[in-house]
Design an enzyme around this catalytic site. Structure first.
Site, short mmCIF file in Angstrom:
data_model
loop_
_atom_site.label_atom_id
_atom_site.label_comp_id
_atom_site.label_asym_id
_atom_site.label_seq_id
_atom_site.Cartn_x
_atom_site.Cartn_y
_atom_site.Cartn_z
N LYS A 1 11.27 2.76 0.83
CA LYS A 1 11.14 4.21 0.65
C LYS A 1 11.70 4.66 -0.68
CE LYS A 1 11.31 6.94 4.28
NZ LYS A 1 11.73 7.55 5.54
N GLU B 1 0.85 -1.20 0.00
CA GLU B 1 0.00 0.00 0.00
C GLU B 1 0.88 1.25 0.00
OE1 GLU B 1 -1.52 0.14 4.49
OE2 GLU B 1 -1.67 -1.83 3.60
N LYS C 1 2.69 4.57 1.11
CA LYS C 1 3.13 5.14 2.39
C LYS C 1 2.86 6.64 2.31
CE LYS C 1 7.24 5.26 5.37
NZ LYS C 1 6.79 6.39 6.10
N ASP D 1 2.77 10.47 3.29
CA ASP D 1 3.75 11.28 4.01
C ASP D 1 3.02 12.37 4.80
OD1 ASP D 1 6.16 12.04 4.88
OD2 ASP D 1 6.84 12.96 3.01
N TYR E 1 -5.11 2.98 7.96
CA TYR E 1 -4.50 1.76 7.43
C TYR E 1 -4.25 0.65 8.45
CZ TYR E 1 -0.63 4.83 8.82
OH TYR E 1 0.18 5.70 9.49
N CYS F 1 24.57 46.49 10.72
CA CYS F 1 24.51 45.68 9.50
C CYS F 1 23.09 45.76 8.91
CB CYS F 1 24.88 44.24 9.87
SG CYS F 1 24.88 43.12 8.49
N CYS G 1 28.28 44.09 5.52
CA CYS G 1 28.85 45.26 6.20
C CYS G 1 30.35 45.15 6.46
CB CYS G 1 28.10 45.52 7.51
SG CYS G 1 28.49 44.29 8.76
N CYS H 1 27.22 37.49 11.75
CA CYS H 1 27.79 38.83 11.73
C CYS H 1 27.40 39.46 13.07
CB CYS H 1 27.22 39.64 10.57
SG CYS H 1 27.60 41.39 10.76
N CYS I 1 31.61 39.84 6.99
CA CYS I 1 30.21 39.90 6.59
C CYS I 1 30.13 40.44 5.15
CB CYS I 1 29.44 40.81 7.54
SG CYS I 1 27.75 41.11 6.97
S1 IVH Z 1 1.52 0.75 8.97
C1 IVH Z 1 2.77 -0.74 13.40
N1 IVH Z 1 0.86 1.80 6.68
O1 IVH Z 1 4.86 5.68 8.16
C2 IVH Z 1 3.07 0.22 12.29
N2 IVH Z 1 2.19 3.12 8.14
O2 IVH Z 1 7.71 5.63 8.68
C3 IVH Z 1 1.89 0.45 11.46
N3 IVH Z 1 2.68 5.38 7.29
O3 IVH Z 1 4.61 5.20 11.62
C4 IVH Z 1 2.18 1.40 10.39
N4 IVH Z 1 1.57 5.19 5.40
O4 IVH Z 1 2.94 6.85 10.47
C5 IVH Z 1 1.53 1.98 7.82
N5 IVH Z 1 0.13 2.59 4.63
C6 IVH Z 1 0.80 2.78 5.77
C7 IVH Z 1 1.46 4.00 6.05
C8 IVH Z 1 2.16 4.12 7.26
C9 IVH Z 1 2.30 6.00 6.15
C10 IVH Z 1 3.52 6.02 8.34
C11 IVH Z 1 3.16 5.65 9.76
C12 IVH Z 1 4.41 4.99 10.26
C13 IVH Z 1 5.46 5.65 9.43
C14 IVH Z 1 6.76 4.91 9.40
#
Ligand code: IVH
Length: 670
Positions: free
Chosen positions: A315, A115, A117, A119, A228, A433, A412, A427, A409
């Site tokens: 990542k 799935e 991730k 941000d 999630y 300045c 000045c 500075c 600097c």
């Molecule tokens: S599962 C027990 N699923 O990424 C851990 N985390 O860098 C369960 N995050 O702490 C996390 N998308 O805050 C999970 N599809 C996803 C996610 C996700 C973003 C975040 C989450 C986690 C962090 C780790």
């Protein structure tokens, strides 16, 4: 590596990672990219593995970073189940190792789910009898900040689950609160107009917004949520996917971008697909999370102190491009900090043409061994200004020239200084300045300081004309002078002069903050003002007397002594006194009782059981601001007897909540 060197490096890495954790989780202002952070973390984890005698229980290598705020801002509650992080890799090949580890840990067949991730910032929602009961941030993994009031402002999070669906009586669901790019651009545009520091990326904006003190402001931020991970005493379904499917039926926002995979090859092709496709999404993603789909196997695999063994994150590497470093400029900021900025041969990166990149400080230049004429990698991880991450050594030519960090600097000419514990050069010429003089005025007129109705552009104009150099010059400005400024008319001149006049009533502690003594923040100014009562007493205080105040450390004590021993400063303070600014504590300068109303602007109208002045003092004593008229910035209007009907209708029109005296008093009690 020798034992002694390893010990030293481990200590160095711990300190560095703790600092970055604070920058990321608490201040929402990271100095390094996630990739650089993950590399440091990996180095620490490997060293601690090689030298277990130096591994500590509280090392950042085995603990999640903490986003906890002060207890005054949010109530804190323990998590029913620890809220952990995820292990991660940037190497697609390591997913094979992940899958092999799972095979070793179970005899049963399993599949992997992939799935997105997201941000953003992690959130834990508890539903009881179908109602949103509480929302906690991750905090330190054990205890989280209660941000329920703010979460209620996020439209995609249901307050009540779909009627008639088969949700359990109590369960938790975790996910991510994020800010889509569109809302992020809008917010940063507004912040620039308001002369506030823009957020570096949507993640920081999301977590900063979730921690706002005023829920109404949260609503304006356009946050969204995706969930999630369901946690419940009794399993809802046998697999992760089926559980999320259920959550979706109950009305919870669950991402549709997932896939169940039987082989690592399938996982890899999901990753390859999304590495390109994610650029079309309206929100930021930083990887793919791979989880074991069968919940019974998840349970048997369990957790390490920091992350589940049944999941990992691949990542995405931040996008980077290699280009030539043409020259360096050195910018002097308002505080005197000198920042090198690189001029680059223009290069295409994440959809924009990059010509400039930041380098932070001299140590970084040295560490990366950067020369003018080198090809360097620039990276954009959602930040506004891209960063140089390293030299593209394979493209190094013969025409390179070493970087000579200026000793003086660039504005000045004063010799620069560098404190041992600060990475930047400064500075020290704060009073002469030009960028620092302008910075001094911008700080002085700020909302939390003298609250003068002007912005950076006005200061630029006044300084450019030579009208202001010392703070007291502001109060010498005449109508004739102001009318010579470009685009200034009678009305703007009158407004500005009126605002200057009003600033003379600003309480003493704010003036003390406004004059810009280095290291004096808002709260410290309040405490020092309370303690010494008058400016003269502060000016005459000895180092020992200053150090006797709880919040005053050596740096600050020296800074105060240094400030008042400068005859120029004494002269400015003398002039400000003559113009009638508040040089001592008065009756309205009451001690702060609480921060319940912090960040709120409250307008009062009508008569109350206490006098209007007492009502205003009460608001201020609880850290609120008294507004003179209803506007979009008003948090509440407190309506008393014979409250003005025009104010009432304006409040109604602008959606400002109107409360009575009793409700207001109850708010303070709570
Ligand atoms: S599962 C027990 N699923 O990424 C851990 N985390 O860098 C369960 N995050 O702490 C996390 N998308 O805050 C999970 N599809 C996803 C996610 C996700 C973003 C975040 C989450 C986690 C962090 C780790």
């Amino acid at each position: 590596m020798k034992k002694k060197d390893a010990k030293h490096r481990i200590e160095q890495l711990r300190l560095e990672l703790e600092r970055h954790n604070r920058n990321y989780y608490v201040l929402n202002s990271p100095e390094i990219t996630d990739f650089q952070y993950d590399l440091l973390m990996l180095e620490l984890q490997e060293l601690e593995k090689m030298f277990p005698e130096f591994a500590l229980k509280d090392s950042p290598a085995v603990n999640v970073g903490s986003d906890l705020s002060s207890k005054d801002h949010f109530e804190q509650f323990p998590h029913k189940y620890p809220m952990l992080s995820l292990s991660n890799t940037y190497n697609i090949g390591e997913l094979e190792d992940f899958s092999n580890r799972i095979s070793k840990g179970t005899d049963r067949p399993f599949t992997l789910t992939c799935e997105l991730k997201f941000d953003g910032t992690a959130i834990c929602l508890t539903y009881k009898a179908g109602k949103l009961f509480r929302a906690l941030t991750r905090g330190d993994g054990t205890v989280g900040d209660d941000v329920t009031r703010n979460v209620l402002q996020i439209p995609s999070i249901p307050k009540q689950l779909a009627e008639g669906s088969d949700f359990p009586d109590e369960f938790e669901i975790r996910g991510e609160i994020y800010m889509p790019y569109k809302a992020f651009d809008k917010l940063n545009h507004q912040r620039e107009l308001d002369e506030e520091q823009p957020f570096a990326n949507p993640r920081n904006a999301a977590s900063g917004s979730l921690k706002l003190q005023d829920p109404k402001l949260v609503k304006e931020r356009g946050l969204e949520c995706t969930l999630y991970h369901v946690l419940c005493e009794k399993a809802i379904a046998p697999t992760h996917i089926e559980t999320l499917q259920k959550a979706k039926e109950w009305g919870l926002p669950v991402s549709g971008h997932f896939k169940e995979c039987s082989t690592v090859e399938e996982v890899e092709s999901f990753i390859t697909f999304w590495d390109t496709e994610r650029k079309k999404l309206p929100f930021a993603t930083d990887g793919i999370v791979v989880k074991v789909n069968q919940l019974a196997i998840q349970t048997s695999l369990g957790y390490t102190a920091k992350s589940p063994r049944w999941a990992t994150a691949y990542k995405f590497k931040p996008e980077e491009a290699s280009t030539k470093l043409l020259s360096l400029d050195y910018q002097v900021g308002r505080t005197g900090a000198v920042t090198p900025v690189a001029n680059l041969e223009p290069v295409q990166l994440s959809g924009t043409k990059v010509k400039r990149a930041s380098l932070h400080n001299a140590d970084q230049i040295q560490l990366m061994d950067i020369h003018i004429g080198d090809y360097v990698f620039v990276e954009k991880g959602g930040e506004i200004i891209p960063k140089i991450t390293r030299v593209d050594i394979n493209r190094r030519g013969f025409d390179i020239v070493p970087v000579e960090f200026p000793q003086n600097c660039p504005v000045c000419g004063t010799p620069l200084v560098k404190d041992e514990d600060e990475a930047k050069h400064f500075c020290p010429n704060r009073d002469e300045c030009p960028p620092q003089i302008k910075g001094k005025f911008i700080h002085f007129i700020g909302r939390k300081a003298m609250d003068i109705n002007a912005g950076e552009a006005t200061i630029e104009q006044l300084y450019g004309k030579g009208y202001i150099k010392q703070l007291s010059d502001l109060y010498k400005l005449t109508e004739v002078q102001l009318l010579t400024l470009d685009k200034w008319k009678e009305k703007s001149v009158a407004n500005f002069l009126k605002s200057l006049e009003e600033s003379k009533k600003v309480p003493f502690h704010r003036l003390l903050f406004a004059i810009g003594i280095r290291h004096i923040g808002e709260t410290t100014a309040k405490n020092i003002a309370q303690h010494f009562k008058t400016m003269d007493a502060i000016a005459a205080a000895t180092r020992e007397e200053l150090l006797a105040i709880e919040e005053v450390g050596e740096k600050l004590a020296d800074s105060i002594i240094g400030y008042f021993s400068n005859p120029e400063h004494k002269k400015v303070i003398g002039e400000l006194k003559e113009y009638g600014l508040q040089m001592e504590l008065d009756n309205t300068d009451k001690p702060i009782e609480s921060e319940i109303l912090k960040g709120m602007t409250i307008v009062i109208s009508g008569n109350f059981t206490i006098s209007r002045d007492d009502m205003k003092s009460l608001i201020e004593a609880h850290s609120g601001k008294v507004g003179s008229s209803i506007s979009g910035n008003t948090t509440y209007m407190v309506a008393g007897e014979k409250c003005g009907p025009s104010k009432l209708s304006k409040a109604e029109k602008l959606g400002v909540k109107v409360i009575g005296e009793e409700e207001f008093m109850n708010m303070l009690k709570n």
